[in-house]
Design a protein around this motif. Structure first.
Motif, short mmCIF file in Angstrom:
data_model
loop_
_atom_site.label_atom_id
_atom_site.label_comp_id
_atom_site.label_asym_id
_atom_site.label_seq_id
_atom_site.Cartn_x
_atom_site.Cartn_y
_atom_site.Cartn_z
N ARG A 103 -4.59 61.76 12.59
CA ARG A 103 -4.90 60.41 12.13
C ARG A 103 -3.66 59.80 11.47
O ARG A 103 -3.51 59.81 10.24
N ALA A 104 -2.76 59.28 12.30
CA ALA A 104 -1.57 58.59 11.80
C ALA A 104 -1.97 57.19 11.32
O ALA A 104 -3.14 56.84 11.31
N ALA A 105 -0.97 56.39 10.97
CA ALA A 105 -1.24 55.07 10.40
C ALA A 105 -2.02 54.18 11.37
O ALA A 105 -1.70 54.10 12.55
N VAL A 106 -3.04 53.51 10.84
CA VAL A 106 -3.86 52.57 11.61
C VAL A 106 -3.90 51.24 10.86
O VAL A 106 -4.25 51.19 9.68
N TRP A 107 -3.54 50.15 11.56
CA TRP A 107 -3.62 48.81 10.97
C TRP A 107 -5.07 48.37 10.94
O TRP A 107 -5.78 48.48 11.93
N ASN A 156 7.00 59.65 5.57
CA ASN A 156 8.03 58.65 5.31
C ASN A 156 8.55 58.04 6.61
O ASN A 156 8.87 56.85 6.67
N LEU A 157 8.64 58.88 7.65
CA LEU A 157 9.08 58.39 8.95
C LEU A 157 8.08 57.39 9.52
O LEU A 157 8.45 56.34 10.06
N MET A 158 6.79 57.70 9.36
CA MET A 158 5.75 56.79 9.83
C MET A 158 5.80 55.47 9.06
O MET A 158 5.67 54.38 9.64
N ILE A 159 5.99 55.54 7.75
CA ILE A 159 6.06 54.32 6.94
C ILE A 159 7.27 53.47 7.33
O ILE A 159 7.20 52.24 7.35
N GLU A 160 8.38 54.13 7.67
CA GLU A 160 9.55 53.39 8.13
C GLU A 160 9.27 52.70 9.46
O GLU A 160 9.69 51.55 9.69
N LEU A 209 9.43 43.99 8.23
CA LEU A 209 9.45 43.84 6.77
C LEU A 209 10.81 44.22 6.20
O LEU A 209 11.49 45.11 6.71
N LYS A 210 11.19 43.55 5.11
CA LYS A 210 12.42 43.91 4.41
C LYS A 210 12.18 45.07 3.45
O LYS A 210 13.04 45.92 3.24
N GLN A 211 10.99 45.09 2.85
CA GLN A 211 10.67 46.12 1.88
C GLN A 211 9.76 47.19 2.48
O GLN A 211 8.97 46.91 3.39
N VAL A 212 9.89 48.40 1.97
CA VAL A 212 9.04 49.50 2.41
C VAL A 212 7.62 49.24 1.90
O VAL A 212 7.43 48.82 0.75
N PRO A 213 6.58 49.44 2.73
CA PRO A 213 5.20 49.22 2.28
C PRO A 213 4.83 50.08 1.08
O PRO A 213 5.38 51.18 0.90
N GLN A 214 3.92 49.58 0.26
CA GLN A 214 3.41 50.35 -0.88
C GLN A 214 2.49 51.45 -0.35
O GLN A 214 1.50 51.16 0.31
N CYS A 215 2.81 52.70 -0.63
CA CYS A 215 1.96 53.82 -0.20
C CYS A 215 1.11 54.28 -1.38
O CYS A 215 1.64 54.76 -2.39
N ILE A 216 -0.20 54.10 -1.27
CA ILE A 216 -1.12 54.45 -2.35
C ILE A 216 -1.81 55.77 -2.00
O ILE A 216 -2.59 55.84 -1.04
N SER A 252 3.02 44.93 2.02
CA SER A 252 2.07 45.71 2.82
C SER A 252 1.65 46.96 2.04
O SER A 252 2.39 47.49 1.21
N VAL A 253 0.43 47.44 2.32
CA VAL A 253 -0.15 48.58 1.60
C VAL A 253 -0.64 49.62 2.60
O VAL A 253 -1.33 49.29 3.57
N VAL A 254 -0.27 50.87 2.34
CA VAL A 254 -0.75 52.00 3.15
C VAL A 254 -1.63 52.87 2.26
O VAL A 254 -1.18 53.38 1.23
#
Length: 252
Positions: free
Chosen positions: A16-20, A48-52, A60-67, A137-139
């Motif tokens: 279950r990788a990142a899902v929008w 971290n690779l997935m978030i990139e 995006l210019k900024q890395v998403p917020q990972c909660i 953005s938020v993950v």
């Protein structure tokens, strides 16, 4: 590419990788499971690779917020124990027990921790909503990505999107966040007996969070608490397959 995405998803629990799931402006809300135990010398963390990749795909210019939802929110075991205490408090079996509980109702309610857990969920969802409104953005990340992430993701969208505060919209929200993304209803609600199953009424926790917001802003909702109560009753009605299985695969 799809090939890279599915290849990277092998490193995540249950793949279950990142899902929008939702977006506002240029900000996105995503859900993601934890990474499996990896080789210790791996120079690049897969999450971290997935978030990139998320950052690059969204431009995006900024890395998403990972909660990380496992830090600061109750576990499914905590929610279950709290629910059992709450249910005992609200379901006395004798007049004597009713009188005893009635005298100390609010103290016992506080000891159950149920309202405390509701407040933690609302606080987390509100903080995430603030990030999204700020164009960040938020993950949401947790274990297999289909328990507490269902709760927080759903509450965020109830707070920010008027469509999900309509009757039809709320049903759409449940369909996509809970049903399509595989909340294990059968395990969490104990529909099928299994001594290894971890029961936990996370869906009730979400409905209670919604009820708390409904009490504060009743004019913002198209439905009342009766609708929420009916949804909870429907979880235990076998005439609907919506809440009876762990996944769409099981449902089919």
């Amino acid at each position: 590419s799809d090939e890279k995405y599915f290849g990277l998803s092998e490193s995540f629990r249950c793949k279950r990788a990142a899902v929008w799931v939702w977006g506002i402006g240029s900000a996105s809300l995503l859900r993601m499971a934890d990474v499996k135990q990896e080789i210790l010398n791996n120079p690049i963390s897969k999450d971290n690779l997935m978030i990139e990749h998320i950052r690059l795909c969204a431009g995006l210019k900024q890395v998403p917020q990972c909660i990380e939802l496992t830090k600061g929110l109750p576990s499914i075991q905590d929610v279950q124990q709290s629910y059992l205490r709450l249910r005992t408090l609200c379901s006395p079996v004798s007049d004597r027990e009713l009188m005893t509980q009635d005298e100390k109702f609010y103290a016992q309610l506080e000891k159950s921790c149920w309202l405390f857990y509701v407040s933690l969920c609302l606080k987390t969802a509100n903080e995430c909503a603030a990030h999204l409104l700020n164009d960040d953005s938020v993950v949401l990340q947790e274990n297999e990505g289909r328990d507490m992430s269902c709760v927080i993701s759903s509450v965020i969208q109830v707070l920010l999107d008027p469509f999900y505060r309509t009757i039809n919209g709320f049903q759409v929200l449940i369909q996509k966040e809970w049903i399509a993304l595989g909340h294990p209803f059968s395990d969490r609600m104990g529909h099928v007996y299994n001594k290894n199953t971890e029961k936990s009424p996370l869906f009730l926790l979400f409905l209670d969070c919604t009820w708390q917001v409904l009490q504060q802003f009743p004019e913002a909702f198209e439905f009342s608490e009766t609708f929420l109560s009916t949804l909870w009753d429907s979880v235990f009605m076998p005439i609907f397959d919506t809440f009876q299985f762990n996944s769409e695969y099981d449902r089919q």
